[in-house]
Design an enzyme around this catalytic site. Structure first.
Site, PDB file in Angstrom:
ATOM      1  N   ASP A   8      -1.927   2.760 -13.725  1.00  0.00           N
ATOM      2  CA  ASP A   8      -2.126   3.244 -12.365  1.00  0.00           C
ATOM      3  C   ASP A   8      -0.745   3.266 -11.697  1.00  0.00           C
ATOM      4  OD1 ASP A   8      -3.528   3.789  -9.842  1.00  0.00           O
ATOM      5  OD2 ASP A   8      -2.956   1.735  -9.342  1.00  0.00           O
ATOM      6  N   ASP A  10       0.091   3.500  -7.562  1.00  0.00           N
ATOM      7  CA  ASP A  10       0.195   2.749  -6.307  1.00  0.00           C
ATOM      8  C   ASP A  10      -0.422   1.364  -6.452  1.00  0.00           C
ATOM      9  OD1 ASP A  10       1.334   4.774  -4.438  1.00  0.00           O
ATOM     10  OD2 ASP A  10      -0.485   5.871  -4.961  1.00  0.00           O
TER      11      ASP A  10
END
Length: 230
Positions: A8, A10
């Site tokens: 991922d 953020d």
């Protein structure tokens, strides 16, 4: 077949959540739709922007006000957050990515950002060159937690679930991994709490990026590196 680790963005690689929240508030204020509940905004991080603004504004994602809010947010993010990106990379990320890359791993990003925004952030943060593939929410019909993004990454990179792990800070990431049949590594320095991460039943939860490297080795059976399971 090379092992694959999908990250991922953020809250996992880059410490953007506080900037994201501030950009939400500024964008809505600019559009005369003030919303100041930082906790409520933070809880939407990990969702595609349309869903996040729809949830905050209690509007359908197709509403023109949601579209305007997304557009304004993206402008604010570019102006206020991107210039700070080099200093927002979490400790150990650069070293860990370089180590994994040097050991023969294939690396990818699967994010709820649209591709152009993800590319801009990775480039600004100095991380773009580490990744063989970057997938944004606009590249799939069903974003996280649906497994489509994980399945697409494996298909594009010639990997299979037995040699793939997903690393993320939210249950959206971990549930995507679970439904795609791959290993899931939760990280504690992002959006969701340890208890929330545990509810998604990842194979392991780690507290530092160096532990991500060890967990990848152990889960993908590349070494006997110790790993603490949940």
């Amino acid at each position: 077949m090379k092992p694959l680790v999908i990250f991922d963005l953020d809250g996992t690689l880059v410490d953007t959540p506080s900037g994201i929240v501030s950009a939400f508030i500024t964008a809505l204020r600019d559009l005369s739709m003030p919303f100041e509940d930082r906790r409520a905004i933070r809880a939407t991080i990990g969702l595609p922007l349309e869903k996040a603004f729809g949830q905050i504004l209690a509007l359908p994602v197709e509403d023109e006000r949601v579209t305007a809010a997304v557009r304004q947010y993206q402008a604010v993010f570019r102006e206020q957050v991107l210039p700070q990106a080099p200093g927002l990379v979490f400790p150990g990320v650069v070293e860990g990515l370089a180590l994994l890359k040097g050991q023969g791993y294939t690396l990818a990003v699967a994010t709820s950002k649209v591709f152009a925004s993800a590319k801009a952030l990775l480039e600004a943060a100095g991380l773009w060159s580490y990744f063989d593939l970057v997938l944004g929410a606009d590249m799939v019909a069903h974003p996280k937690p649906h497994p489509e993004m994980g399945l697409l990454a494996m298909s594009r990179l010639g990997a299979d679930a037995a040699t793939t792990a997903m690393v993320g800070d939210t249950t959206h990431d971990l549930l995507m991994a679970k439904q795609a049949g791959m290993a899931a590594i939760g990280v504690t320095w992002g959006i969701h709490t340890t208890d929330q991460l545990k509810a998604a039943e990842p194979q392991v939860i780690v507290d530092t990026f160096s532990e991500v490297v060890g967990a990848a080795h152990a889960l993908l059976k590349l070494s006997s590196s110790p790993v603490s399971y949940c």
